[in-house]
Design a protein around this motif. Structure first.
Motif, PDB file in Angstrom:
ATOM      1  N   LEU A 190       0.927  -1.148  -0.260  1.00 19.49           N
ATOM      2  CA  LEU A 190      -0.119  -0.248  -0.196  1.00 19.49           C
ATOM      3  C   LEU A 190       0.712   1.549   0.055  1.00 19.49           C
ATOM      4  N   TYR A 191       1.863   1.247   0.580  1.00 20.20           N
ATOM      5  CA  TYR A 191       2.803   2.137   0.565  1.00 20.20           C
ATOM      6  C   TYR A 191       3.358   2.627  -0.352  1.00 20.20           C
ATOM      7  N   GLY A 192       3.508   1.928  -1.586  1.00 20.06           N
ATOM      8  CA  GLY A 192       4.698   1.767  -3.326  1.00 20.06           C
ATOM      9  C   GLY A 192       5.198   3.138  -3.057  1.00 20.06           C
ATOM     10  N   PRO A 193       6.220   2.254  -2.109  1.00 19.67           N
ATOM     11  CA  PRO A 193       7.864   3.241  -2.330  1.00 19.67           C
ATOM     12  C   PRO A 193       8.274   2.689  -3.203  1.00 19.67           C
ATOM     13  N   ASP A 194       8.940   4.035  -4.148  1.00 15.26           N
ATOM     14  CA  ASP A 194      10.077   3.618  -5.693  1.00 15.26           C
ATOM     15  C   ASP A 194      11.011   3.896  -5.543  1.00 15.26           C
ATOM     16  N   GLU A 195      11.957   4.002  -4.994  1.00 17.27           N
ATOM     17  CA  GLU A 195      13.492   4.371  -4.511  1.00 17.27           C
ATOM     18  C   GLU A 195      14.184   3.128  -5.438  1.00 17.27           C
ATOM     19  N   MET A 196      15.160   3.354  -5.963  1.00 18.14           N
ATOM     20  CA  MET A 196      16.675   2.463  -6.311  1.00 18.14           C
ATOM     21  C   MET A 196      15.501   1.736  -7.848  1.00 18.14           C
ATOM     22  N   PRO A 197      14.176   1.967  -8.945  1.00 17.02           N
ATOM     23  CA  PRO A 197      14.000   1.146  -9.154  1.00 17.02           C
ATOM     24  C   PRO A 197      15.656   0.789 -10.264  1.00 17.02           C
ATOM     25  N   GLY A 198      14.899  -0.640 -10.956  1.00 18.67           N
ATOM     26  CA  GLY A 198      15.977  -0.936 -12.156  1.00 18.67           C
ATOM     27  C   GLY A 198      17.243  -1.765 -11.169  1.00 18.67           C
ATOM     28  N   ALA A 199      16.777  -2.190 -10.489  1.00 21.39           N
ATOM     29  CA  ALA A 199      17.646  -3.251 -10.138  1.00 21.39           C
ATOM     30  C   ALA A 199      17.344  -4.453  -9.721  1.00 21.39           C
ATOM     31  N   LEU A 200      18.237  -5.719 -10.026  1.00 19.13           N
ATOM     32  CA  LEU A 200      17.624  -6.855 -10.489  1.00 19.13           C
ATOM     33  C   LEU A 200      18.488  -7.984  -9.190  1.00 19.13           C
ATOM     34  N   GLY A 201      17.772  -8.776  -8.552  1.00 21.49           N
ATOM     35  CA  GLY A 201      18.622  -9.775  -7.635  1.00 21.49           C
ATOM     36  C   GLY A 201      18.139 -10.871  -7.255  1.00 21.49           C
ATOM     37  N   ARG A 202      18.582 -11.465  -7.311  1.00 17.19           N
ATOM     38  CA  ARG A 202      17.845 -13.031  -7.104  1.00 17.19           C
ATOM     39  C   ARG A 202      16.999 -13.833  -5.766  1.00 17.19           C
ATOM     40  N   LEU A 203      16.565 -14.230  -5.876  1.00 19.97           N
ATOM     41  CA  LEU A 203      15.775 -14.339  -4.729  1.00 19.97           C
ATOM     42  C   LEU A 203      16.506 -16.120  -4.117  1.00 19.97           C
ATOM     43  N   ARG A 204      16.310 -16.780  -3.262  1.00 17.01           N
ATOM     44  CA  ARG A 204      16.607 -16.951  -2.482  1.00 17.01           C
ATOM     45  C   ARG A 204      15.485 -17.659  -0.873  1.00 17.01           C
ATOM     46  N   PRO A 205      14.187 -17.758  -1.012  1.00 12.75           N
ATOM     47  CA  PRO A 205      13.653 -17.658   0.167  1.00 12.75           C
ATOM     48  C   PRO A 205      13.911 -19.124   1.492  1.00 12.75           C
ATOM     49  N   PHE A 206      13.225 -18.146   2.494  1.00 15.54           N
ATOM     50  CA  PHE A 206      14.020 -18.953   3.584  1.00 15.54           C
ATOM     51  C   PHE A 206      12.676 -17.794   4.872  1.00 15.54           C
ATOM     52  N   ILE A 207      12.792 -18.363   5.814  1.00 20.29           N
ATOM     53  CA  ILE A 207      11.514 -18.285   7.114  1.00 20.29           C
ATOM     54  C   ILE A 207      13.006 -17.861   8.239  1.00 20.29           C
ATOM     55  N   GLY A 208      11.976 -17.027   8.547  1.00 20.15           N
ATOM     56  CA  GLY A 208      12.721 -15.634   9.300  1.00 20.15           C
ATOM     57  C   GLY A 208      12.873 -15.837  10.560  1.00 20.15           C
ATOM     58  N   ASN A 209      11.176 -16.363  10.927  1.00 19.89           N
ATOM     59  CA  ASN A 209      10.667 -16.517  12.557  1.00 19.89           C
ATOM     60  C   ASN A 209      10.228 -17.698  12.659  1.00 19.89           C
ATOM     61  N   ILE A 210      11.289 -19.097  13.172  1.00 23.96           N
ATOM     62  CA  ILE A 210      11.023 -20.347  13.012  1.00 23.96           C
ATOM     63  C   ILE A 210      11.091 -20.456  14.944  1.00 23.96           C
ATOM     64  N   GLY A 211      10.521 -21.424  15.269  1.00 27.30           N
ATOM     65  CA  GLY A 211      11.065 -21.268  17.059  1.00 27.30           C
ATOM     66  C   GLY A 211      10.246 -22.670  18.075  1.00 27.30           C
ATOM     67  N   THR A 212      10.155 -22.238  19.033  1.00 30.76           N
ATOM     68  CA  THR A 212      10.017 -22.953  20.320  1.00 30.76           C
ATOM     69  C   THR A 212       9.134 -21.968  21.003  1.00 30.76           C
ATOM     70  N   THR A 213       7.915 -21.782  21.391  1.00 30.47           N
ATOM     71  CA  THR A 213       7.816 -21.147  22.355  1.00 30.47           C
ATOM     72  C   THR A 213       7.950 -20.898  23.659  1.00 30.47           C
ATOM     73  N   PRO A 214       8.407 -19.385  24.523  1.00 31.30           N
ATOM     74  CA  PRO A 214       9.399 -19.568  25.651  1.00 31.30           C
ATOM     75  C   PRO A 214       8.796 -19.235  26.997  1.00 31.30           C
ATOM     76  N   ALA A 215       9.287 -19.220  27.374  1.00 29.27           N
ATOM     77  CA  ALA A 215       8.157 -19.518  28.620  1.00 29.27           C
ATOM     78  C   ALA A 215       7.965 -18.102  29.314  1.00 29.27           C
ATOM     79  N   ARG A 216       7.309 -17.358  29.040  1.00 27.29           N
ATOM     80  CA  ARG A 216       6.995 -16.575  29.287  1.00 27.29           C
ATOM     81  C   ARG A 216       6.745 -15.661  27.890  1.00 27.29           C
ATOM     82  N   GLU A 217       5.259 -14.929  27.823  1.00 25.43           N
ATOM     83  CA  GLU A 217       5.190 -14.162  27.082  1.00 25.43           C
ATOM     84  C   GLU A 217       6.418 -13.373  26.170  1.00 25.43           C
ATOM     85  N   PHE A 218       6.228 -12.742  24.622  1.00 19.33           N
ATOM     86  CA  PHE A 218       7.547 -11.887  24.547  1.00 19.33           C
ATOM     87  C   PHE A 218       6.652 -11.627  23.288  1.00 19.33           C
ATOM     88  N   PRO A 219       6.907 -10.119  22.832  1.00 19.51           N
ATOM     89  CA  PRO A 219       5.719  -9.993  21.374  1.00 19.51           C
ATOM     90  C   PRO A 219       6.944 -10.893  20.545  1.00 19.51           C
TER      91      PRO A 219
END
Length: 434
Positions: A190-219
């Protein structure tokens, strides 16, 4: 919560940015079973959506059969599939007045003062997220420097687009981001930022946040030793008195680009059932995540889980793809072993140890603190002095930066007898075909 134990569990329900023992379960998967998830992007979407209490939108916790505190959970990453066709990202700017202590956590409307206000979308651009009560711009974040990336059909490359392309994608943001049905975030396109047009990048997907539940609540974005620093002394509900209270974390927020298909993650179990959670898929990222954010996408994962009993971990252990290991930390070839044995025989070395790689994840306020944390975790796990850990990492491994300011992966080759002793030999052999 369903008590039925499923060999294959599909998960498409998410939290509002919190991880902890009181979150509603997504279901129960068998020890040795398969989990499939369909997750929305994080973290930009939750960051600009004021209803969220943390910077990510991750799955509800998944109960794993037989998992108890003091065990470890093996998570084999079989597949990560990107379903978004585009995303926006960049470095962030905080909006004054739209939060209390922490722009990721304690959101408020800068005009009417409502806490975690319900919000609506009006048009596109950085003023599109509005307080449903008073109509003010209620988002905590904008872009300091931002760009929009469109992907090819096969999700192998991305191209940064200009203003016209960013506007087209902003006007079709939900569809292009492919938000799952139960997602509650506003899409960052929705924000539509448009700086740095024309850059070509390779993709290699991964999981940024994966783990087990902590002993107390966290954001969820703060379940790590670096982002967790912002909780110390905070006045909101998740504030911590001091650094010691961060020890309940499980470091699910790693942002390591090595947590990709073919890798195995071994997580500490802090609560009954483990409470595995998944989210924050990225299309790509350079080491360190230097903008603090990268190409957040919707996507699907397939994971296999297995419990190791009585393996108490200070934090995650990563067994990356062999190609992602430092050269000197890769498993020995037969030729290397033969050459090494000849040297050992020449110098009357009693035993040339078989060894295999592990990566110990550490986190802290800075890279140095994170590395010290990894030294401590490795020493406790392997019953080695810090001197021995440093020596083995220098001679047969190294330290890699997952995320600035403070998440690292400490690599080393560990003697197989030591891996047998602590209970890691089987997953390591399985990972590297030893």
């Amino acid at each position: 919560m369903s008590q039925q134990i499923q060999e294959e569990l599909e998960v498409d329900a998410f939290t509002l940015g919190l991880v902890g023992p009181d979150q509603e379960w997504a279901g129960t998967v068998a020890d040795g079973g398969t989990v499939r998830t369909h997750t929305p992007p994080a973290c930009w979407g939750p960051m600009i959506t004021p209803e969220f209490r943390g910077g990510h939108e991750v799955t509800r916790p998944i109960r794993v059969e037989n998992a108890e505190p003091g065990d470890a959970l093996v998570v084999r990453i079989n597949d990560v599939e990107v379903t978004s066709t585009a995303t926006s990202t960049g470095s962030m700017a905080e909006r004054e007045g739209a939060f209390g202590d922490d722009p990721f956590v304690d959101h408020k409307c800068p005009e009417c003062g409502a806490l975690w206000p319900e919000s609506v979308v009006e048009g596109t651009g950085e003023d599109a997220i509005r307080c449903a009560e008073c109509g003010a711009n209620a988002s905590s974040f904008g872009f300091e420097y931002g760009y929009t990336v469109a992907f090819d059909d096969e999700k192998t490359v991305g191209v940064t687009v200009d203003g016209d392309g960013a506007r087209r994608l902003a006007e079709n943001a939900d569809e292009a981001m492919a938000l799952p049905e139960h997602s509650r975030q506003h899409p960052i396109l929705l924000y539509g930022p448009d700086e740095m047009p024309g850059a070509l990048g390779r993709l290699r997907p991964f999981i940024g946040n994966i783990g087990t539940t902590p002993a107390r609540e966290f954001p969820d974005s703060h379940n790590a030793g670096d982002f967790g620093q912002f909780l110390i002394g905070a006045s909101h509900d998740w504030g911590l008195a001091d650094e010691s209270e961060l020890e309940a974390r499980t470091d699910g927020h790693m942002d390591s680009n090595d947590v990709r298909p073919g890798a195995t993650l071994i997580c500490p179990v802090r609560v009954e059932g483990a409470g595995l959670y998944v989210g924050d898929l990225h299309a790509n990222q350079g080491d360190g995540e230097l903008s603090l954010h990268t190409t957040d996408v919707s996507g699907r994962t397939e994971l296999e889980v297995e419990v190791i009993k009585d393996l108490e971990l200070g934090g995650p252990i990563l067994l990356p793809n062999e190609a992602d290991l430092p050269h000197i930390a890769k498993p020995y070839t037969a030729d290397e072993r033969e050459a090494g044995q000849a040297v050992a025989d020449e110098y009357d070395v009693d035993e040339l140890h078989d060894a295999a790689p592990i990566q110990v994840v550490g986190s802290g306020a800075t890279i140095n603190d994170a590395t010290e944390n990894a030294f401590d975790r490795a020493g406790d796990l392997l019953d080695m002095t810090e001197g021995e850990i440093r020596g083995r990492c220098t001679f047969t491994g190294g330290v890699e930066i997952a995320r600035l300011p403070g998440v690292v992966q400490l690599s080393m080759l560990v003697p197989m007898e030591k891996l047998e002793e602590v209970g890691l030999a089987e997953p390591v052999r399985t990972q590297y075909g030893l």
